[in-house]
Design a protein around this motif. Structure first.
Motif, short mmCIF file in Angstrom:
data_model
loop_
_atom_site.label_atom_id
_atom_site.label_comp_id
_atom_site.label_asym_id
_atom_site.label_seq_id
_atom_site.Cartn_x
_atom_site.Cartn_y
_atom_site.Cartn_z
N LYS A 210 68.59 68.59 17.90
CA LYS A 210 69.95 68.53 17.40
C LYS A 210 70.86 69.42 18.23
CE LYS A 210 72.68 69.17 13.17
NZ LYS A 210 72.66 69.62 11.75
N GLY A 211 72.09 68.94 18.50
CA GLY A 211 73.08 69.74 19.21
C GLY A 211 73.17 69.49 20.70
N ILE A 212 72.39 68.53 21.20
CA ILE A 212 72.46 68.21 22.62
C ILE A 212 72.53 66.69 22.80
CG2 ILE A 212 71.14 70.26 23.27
CD1 ILE A 212 68.74 68.44 23.82
N LYS A 213 72.98 66.29 23.98
CA LYS A 213 72.91 64.89 24.40
C LYS A 213 72.05 64.84 25.65
CE LYS A 213 77.38 63.45 22.52
NZ LYS A 213 77.71 64.75 21.90
N VAL A 214 71.22 63.82 25.75
CA VAL A 214 70.24 63.73 26.83
C VAL A 214 70.43 62.41 27.56
CG1 VAL A 214 67.81 63.91 27.45
CG2 VAL A 214 68.64 65.01 25.37
N LYS A 216 68.96 60.08 30.98
CA LYS A 216 68.27 59.85 32.24
C LYS A 216 69.33 59.64 33.32
CE LYS A 216 64.13 57.79 30.18
NZ LYS A 216 63.26 56.58 30.09
N ARG A 217 68.97 59.95 34.55
CA ARG A 217 69.97 59.96 35.62
C ARG A 217 70.78 58.66 35.68
NH1 ARG A 217 67.48 62.08 40.68
NH2 ARG A 217 66.15 60.26 40.41
N ASP A 218 70.12 57.52 35.60
CA ASP A 218 70.84 56.25 35.73
C ASP A 218 71.74 55.96 34.54
OD1 ASP A 218 69.65 55.81 38.15
OD2 ASP A 218 68.09 54.48 37.38
N ASP A 219 71.54 56.68 33.43
CA ASP A 219 72.34 56.44 32.22
C ASP A 219 73.47 57.44 32.03
OD1 ASP A 219 70.59 54.36 31.59
OD2 ASP A 219 69.22 55.70 30.52
N ILE A 220 73.65 58.35 32.98
CA ILE A 220 74.74 59.33 32.87
C ILE A 220 76.07 58.59 32.83
CG2 ILE A 220 75.92 61.23 34.04
CD1 ILE A 220 73.20 62.04 35.19
N PRO A 221 76.96 58.91 31.89
CA PRO A 221 78.22 58.16 31.75
C PRO A 221 79.03 58.14 33.04
CG PRO A 221 77.87 59.57 29.84
CD PRO A 221 76.81 59.93 30.83
N LYS A 222 79.64 56.99 33.29
CA LYS A 222 80.42 56.80 34.51
C LYS A 222 81.55 57.81 34.61
CE LYS A 222 83.15 53.22 36.87
NZ LYS A 222 83.66 51.83 36.78
N GLN A 223 82.16 58.17 33.46
CA GLN A 223 83.32 59.06 33.49
C GLN A 223 82.97 60.48 33.93
OE1 GLN A 223 82.20 57.44 30.80
NE2 GLN A 223 82.24 58.69 28.93
N PHE A 224 81.67 60.81 34.00
CA PHE A 224 81.28 62.12 34.52
C PHE A 224 81.44 62.19 36.04
CE2 PHE A 224 78.08 63.62 31.01
CZ PHE A 224 79.07 63.43 30.06
N HIS A 225 81.47 61.03 36.71
CA HIS A 225 81.53 60.99 38.19
C HIS A 225 80.45 61.91 38.77
CE1 HIS A 225 85.27 58.75 37.97
NE2 HIS A 225 85.72 59.65 37.12
N TYR A 226 79.22 61.68 38.38
CA TYR A 226 78.17 62.68 38.60
C TYR A 226 76.86 62.10 39.13
CZ TYR A 226 75.88 67.15 37.35
OH TYR A 226 75.24 68.36 37.38
N LYS A 227 76.42 60.97 38.58
CA LYS A 227 75.03 60.57 38.73
C LYS A 227 74.65 60.10 40.13
CE LYS A 227 75.79 55.86 36.95
NZ LYS A 227 75.46 54.94 35.84
N ILE A 235 66.77 64.24 34.58
CA ILE A 235 67.29 64.34 33.21
C ILE A 235 68.46 65.32 33.19
CG2 ILE A 235 66.81 65.13 30.86
CD1 ILE A 235 63.98 64.14 31.15
N LEU A 236 69.54 64.90 32.54
CA LEU A 236 70.71 65.77 32.33
C LEU A 236 70.84 66.05 30.84
CD1 LEU A 236 73.39 67.12 33.36
CD2 LEU A 236 74.50 64.93 32.84
#
Length: 675
Positions: A210-214, A216-227, A235-236
């Motif tokens: 509880k209290g985190i979001k997890v 996998k690299r390919d599933d990182i949200p697009k709006q993060f401009h990160y993956k 894992i993020l």
């Protein structure tokens, strides 16, 4: 530079924040080019104080003066005095014209925020300290009579949230760290590399916390401009506001791990970027800025374009929104900078004669438009001298271009529904059946040729790549852009706000050939395509189709001989026949639903079908990818009303009027803008 702590799988190297020596390893910094290097390359000497990264050389280029980062003093008065002394030294150097750009980093507000939190009396003292330094700086500029010469921008990197009521997440109670190879971070987020075959197991354990979001690299949200960066681990973990993450201290697995467990912090950052506590600041003052002006909300990537405007330098491609920062500036700032700024650009070695022989491309048989290597058919600048800082660079080495090839065909004005409306078309349907197609492609604004041509090969909007219309006016140069074959279309400055695909390819060792796609004749950063056949207007459909077939044959021959790996081909006649109002260059007006346009569509479809056969016949179908795009659609004039601007405007109040049809730009006479 994706986090404060990173791990590079390729080198086995860990990034730990400065002053740790690993923070100075070059490979962490050189995925892109920071402003101070761009400034140095364009002749602006730069000094940096305590801003980490200044100690690293980029492709052999170093900042003129660097005072490396060191850990901030625990004594606030000492830290403030250091910043105050540096700021006064900077003004001394500005007065002596020693530098054109200076960076100064002040850490105490962050340091106190972590220790006590943003709601503490201690943070108020830290804020008061930097405020007094800025007040002294403002007064010193006026006393030294530098207030008309120096622009100052104050920014922060993030906000801070109070941790008093935050719930700790103790991960070793929920996750088996024997399954983890690398764990980076804590507090507000982490990255994890599980051991082999343990990814799903670790992921499932984390999902139950509880209290985190997890992710996998390919599933990182697009709006993060990160993956998509190579340094992102499998894992993020992001932590929700109201929680703080604690990891066990396991040497060689958890980083940072060599520090004793500290008492709970008073504040932290790194949480959801949309949370109000994470917001930062931007203030600017000086001769370039409007007064008492509140700008719209910015993103961190927007600052870069502001700095480039203030320096009068060309930015490299970036993710910022230029229009957000332009509105802060007085209207004449860039012209003023161009007049007053003294530059001494870094000289690059000339790899050879930069002149183009006009006769080198003239074919003896004028009916067969052969193109010689590494040449253009005309002087690259249309008679204009190259831009002052556009020094030639080494062309792609003359080696066989083995590997997969790419042919990009731009069919001007090919509307999204032309294929679906005509059941007789075979070529386009053949490609769609054996490849991919998009339902439709939305053009950038405005939906005209040059802006969209350049977006196709730069991936940028018009405000970033600079090719904003088919007709343009540059007030700083008093130059008008008119579509090719007008010679003004070959003036370098219209094209070099960014880097098109063929230049990027050449810089990466991929030779390119460009046929009739305007812009190939211009050197950008000293580089042009290996083969360039400049745009020319063709008004007869048979001539246009015959020439296009010859070019396609040349391209496939050259692909077979590994002469180059990238080819771009422009075909215009669908756009010509699709126009539904008279143009100076056309004898007739037809429209997108006319028989003439249907014939033009079928002509290009037939050539696409022949291209498909030719690729198979040459047995290069496993080596060649083909992409066919258009720049915009087309609308008929049926039902359209004509707006006669002369009935609305007093053209005595207008200095310049550009464009007609669907969009125009106007430069009023001085004092007449509101009218």
């Amino acid at each position: 530079m994706i986090q404060n702590y990173m791990y590079d799988n390729q080198t086995g190297d860990h990034f730990l924040m400065g002053p740790h020596p690993n923070a100075s390893h070059t490979h962490w910094w050189t995925q892109s080019e920071p402003l101070w290097i761009t400034a140095e390359k364009q002749g602006i000497k730069t000094a940096m104080y305590l801003w980490d990264g200044c100690q690293v050389a980029f492709n052999g280029i170093e900042v003129t003066h660097c005072v490396e980062y060191h850990t901030v003093s625990e004594d606030q008065s000492k830290a403030d005095d250091e910043t105050r002394n540096y700021s006064q030294k900077i003004l001394d150097d500005f007065a002596d014209d020693k530098y054109g750009l200076v960076f100064l980093y002040h850490e105490m507000v962050d340091h106190i925020g972590h220790a006590f939190g943003p709601n503490s009396p201690n943070i108020r003292e830290a804020i008061k300290g930097i405020d007094e330094i800025l007040y002294d700086l403002y007064n010193s500029l006026a006393k030294r009579k530098l207030d008309k010469e120096v622009n100052v921008v104050i920014v922060s990197d993030h906000g801070m949230t109070q941790l008093d009521d935050f719930k700790p997440i103790v991960l070793e109670d929920r996750v088996d760290f024997n399954n983890i190879e690398v764990f980076l971070g804590g507090g507000s987020g982490a990255q994890i590399t599980p051991k082999a075959d343990k990814l799903d197991e670790v992921y499932k354990q984390l999902r139950r916390v509880k209290g985190i979001k997890v992710y996998k690299r390919d599933d990182i949200p697009k709006q993060f401009h990160y993956k998509h960066n190579s340094l992102v681990l499998p894992i993020l973990v992001t932590v929700d506001i109201g929680y703080t993450l604690r990891a066990p201290r396991i040497e060689g697995v958890v980083y940072p791990a060599n520090q004793p467990q500290k008492k709970p912090r008073g504040g932290n950052h790194g949480y959801d970027i949309n949370d109000i506590d994470m917001r930062g600041i931007m203030y600017g003052f000086g001769p370039a800025f409007k007064k008492n002006f509140m700008a719209q909300p910015l993103e961190m990537v927007d600052h870069y374009n502001l700095f480039c405007h203030l320096l009068g330098i060309n930015p490299i491609p970036n993710n910022g929104t230029d229009s957000k920062v332009r509105e802060m500036l007085v209207s004449n700032i860039e012209n003023d900078i161009n007049v007053r700024f003294k530059r001494n650009p870094i000289e690059e070695e000339d790899e050879g004669d930069d002149k183009i022989d006009d006769k080198s491309n003239e074919s003896e048989d004028k009916s067969t438009p052969e193109v010689t290597d590494n040449t253009t058919t005309e002087e690259p600048n249309g008679g204009e001298e190259s831009d002052e800082y556009d020094s030639p660079e080494e062309q792609t080495p003359d080696v066989p271009q083995e590997g997969v090839k790419l042919l990009i065909i731009l069919v001007d004005g090919f509307r999204w529904d032309y294929v679906s409306r005509d059941k007789s078309l075979k070529g386009f349907r053949r490609i769609a059946t054996n490849g991919v197609s998009a339902e439709y492609v939305k053009p950038i604004f405005p939906a005209n040729s040059y802006p969209n041509w350049y977006s196709i090969v730069t991936g940028l909007y018009g405000e970033s790549h600079g090719m904003i219309q088919n007709y343009m006016y540059d007030q700083t140069r008093d130059d008008v852009f008119a579509m090719a074959p007008h010679p003004n279309a070959s003036h370098n400055h219209w094209w070099n706000q960014t880097e098109p695909l063929w230049v990027t390819a050449e810089k990466n060792g991929i030779k390119s050939a460009v046929y009739l796609w305007d812009g190939c004749q211009v050197r950008i950063g000293g580089i042009k395509p290996y083969v360039c056949h400049k745009y020319k207007a063709l008004y007869d459909s048979d001539d246009a189709n015959n020439e296009t077939r010859i070019y396609i044959k040349n391209i496939l021959d050259d692909f077979s001989n590994d002469k180059y790996r990238l080819a771009l081909l422009y075909y215009e006649f669908v756009d010509h026949t699709g126009m539904s109002w008279p143009l100076n260059i056309l004898c007739h007006a037809y429209g997108p639903r006319s028989r003439k346009t249907r014939k033009a569509i079928r002509d290009v479809d037939r050539m696409i079908d022949e291209l498909y056969d030719s690729i198979e016949d040459r047995k290069i179908d496993n080596d060649v990818n083909v992409v066919i795009v258009s720049d915009h659609g087309m609308i008929g004039k049926e039902g359209s009303q004509v707006i006669h601007m002369k009935d609305i405007l007093d053209f005595n109040d207008i200095e310049l009027f550009l464009g007609e049809g669907s969009v125009s730009q106007i430069l009023p006479e001085e004092g007449k803008e509101e009218e």
